[in-house]
Design an enzyme around this catalytic site. Structure first.
Site, PDB file in Angstrom:
ATOM      1  N   GLY A   1      54.570  39.253  48.260  1.00 31.88           N
ATOM      2  CA  GLY A   1      53.249  39.587  48.803  1.00 31.88           C
ATOM      3  C   GLY A   1      52.167  38.877  48.024  1.00 31.88           C
ATOM      4  CG  ASN A   2      48.747  37.684  49.423  1.00 30.25           C
ATOM      5  OD1 ASN A   2      47.784  38.411  49.608  1.00 30.25           O
ATOM      6  ND2 ASN A   2      49.381  37.066  50.428  1.00 30.25           N
ATOM      7  CG  HIS A   3      47.012  40.078  43.579  1.00 32.25           C
ATOM      8  ND1 HIS A   3      47.659  41.213  43.178  1.00 32.25           N
ATOM      9  CD2 HIS A   3      47.428  39.087  42.741  1.00 32.25           C
ATOM     10  CE1 HIS A   3      48.420  40.934  42.134  1.00 32.25           C
ATOM     11  NE2 HIS A   3      48.307  39.645  41.864  1.00 32.25           N
TER      12      HIS A   3
END
Ligand code: CTP
Length: 398
Positions: free
Chosen positions: A206-208
């Site tokens: 995923g990412n932020h």
């Protein structure tokens, strides 16, 4: 003009409540029909009789009046706009927390019309971090805020926290209704948030991305009267998504499918999502057990949604993308503009303090296909979203 507009004015316990009489009169002068609800505390500052006389409607206050239950849902449904002025520090905090211990709060919580808030309080209360946080979440819920002004306060001190003058509030109401006409009948597609690419039943890549920028954009378009479809990745923030058509997705592929379905109908599309560029070639059915000291995962490219929509775009559609860069920002953003056949790219840099993932503020530069380039200052994401919407409206009419 406010001809035919129905405004429900909520008044709370603040010295600025005395200005509500002028506010009612000015709204009616502009052509609006006004009904008033007030809290018990507000009655210490202005009499219900004054407001009933000016508005030519009985004033509601308690959940029960004369032994009869006040239908708060219907009051909310009657209104085209609920305006709370003045909004005390206490009611502001209760609205944020979802507390429902009087009629005004019950109407607020059940209203499905837009809500505009004009806070009023002493400077120290105004500057308290709790008030700042509460106001920020109320804005993120989609409420419109009329900024406080500077001047003499009830305490005798001078500072920030005074309710905006009735004339300023009426201008904000007029602007709100004019705004809603600007994109009426237009369809808008927004992608927002991260994507999660599954590795096995418990893990993902995923990412932020928090989704804040994309949701603020969806809200800003909705406030201009557009019908907005928001394709939203897995976000942990609890956004208020009232008035938006929301399609929840997890993976880049699901986001691609959802955007593809909606795109043809969309007049304006903004891809604000942080889409994973790669996804595992295979998703394990069972949790992968650890074994070797090192482990490699084979990934394949995800579909480039913006690029694919750029290839399908017709001359009547406007397509905008975002670019998040850490080096050669301008050059990379311009490359994305051309390679993805977008009409504009909104560049935000991770190198800026206060900009980017999870933050409440952002600083952007917009590049467009007609050669336009505008640098904006650091602003709240709500205000950045308004700038982007304004830019797109001007681009359409250029
Ligand atoms: N984008 C997309 N689909 C992808 C990747 C990106 O639609 N698979 C969109 C994003 O929503 C954004 C724009 O493309 O509007 C640019 O995204 P960004 O991550 O900055 O660039 P990438 O194209 O992924 O390129 P790179 O990561 O190499 O900078």
């Amino acid at each position: 003009m406010l001809q035919g507009r129905k405004i429900l004015l909520g008044i709370t316990g603040s010295i600025a409540a005395y200005k509500a009489a002028v506010l009612v009169r000015n709204l009616i002068r502009e052509g609006a029909e006004v009904k008033v609800i007030m809290t018990e505390a507000a009655k210490d500052f202005i009499s219900p009789l004054t407001l009933a006389t000016l508005s030519k409607h009985p004033v509601s206050s308690g959940i029960f009046s004369n032994g009869v239950w006040e239908n708060h849902v219907m009051l909310g449904r009657w209104a085209d706009l609920m305006l709370v002025a003045p909004l005390s520090c206490n009611t502001l905090a209760k609205m944020e927390a979802g507390i429902c211990d009087n009629l005004l709060l019950a109407v607020y919580l059940s209203a499905n019309c837009p809500v505009m808030l004009a806070p009023a309080m002493d400077e120290d209360m105004w500057k308290h971090p709790a008030t700042k946080r509460n106001l920020k979440s109320l804005e993120a819920f989609g409420n419109l805020i009329v900024p406080v002004s500077n001047g003499e306060l009830a305490s005798g001190l001078f500072g920030e926290g005074r309710m905006a003058e009735p004339e300023t509030i009426v201008s904000a109401v007029l602007e709100h209704f004019q705004n809603r006409e600007r994109l009426r009948g237009r369809k808008v597609l927004i992608s927002a948030g991260p994507t999660y690419e599954h590795i096995d039943p418990v893990r993902f890549i995923g990412n932020h991305s928090s989704g804040k920028m994309g949701v603020a954009l969806a809200r800003a378009f909705e406030q201009c009267g557009a019908s907005v479809t928001l394709v939203l990745g897995p976000v942990s923030n609890k956004f208020s998504l009232e008035g938006l058509e929301v399609i929840r997705v997890q993976t880049a592929d699901e986001m691609f499918q959802a955007c593809n379905r909606v795109f043809e109908e969309a007049d304006i599309t903004v891809m604000a999502a942080a889409v994973a560029d790669y996804t595992p070639v295979a998703v394990a059915n069972e949790k992968i057990k650890k074994s070797e000291e090192t482990w490699s995962l084979t990934l394949k490219k995800t579909p480039d949604i913006l690029k694919s929509l750029g290839q399908r775009k017709t001359g009547n559609q406007v397509l905008a993308g975002f670019a998040l860069e850490t080096t050669n920002e301008r050059e990379n953003a311009m490359n994305k503009l051309h390679q993805k056949n977008a009409d504009m790219i909104v560049l935000n840099s991770l190198r800026e303090d206060g900009a980017g993932f999870g933050k409440d503020t952002n600083r952007v530069t917009i590049f467009d296909r007609k050669g336009g380039e505008v640098n904006f200052e650091m602003k709240s994401k709500t205000d950045v979203a308004k700038d982007i919407v304004e830019y797109i409206i001007n681009y359409i009419h250029a």
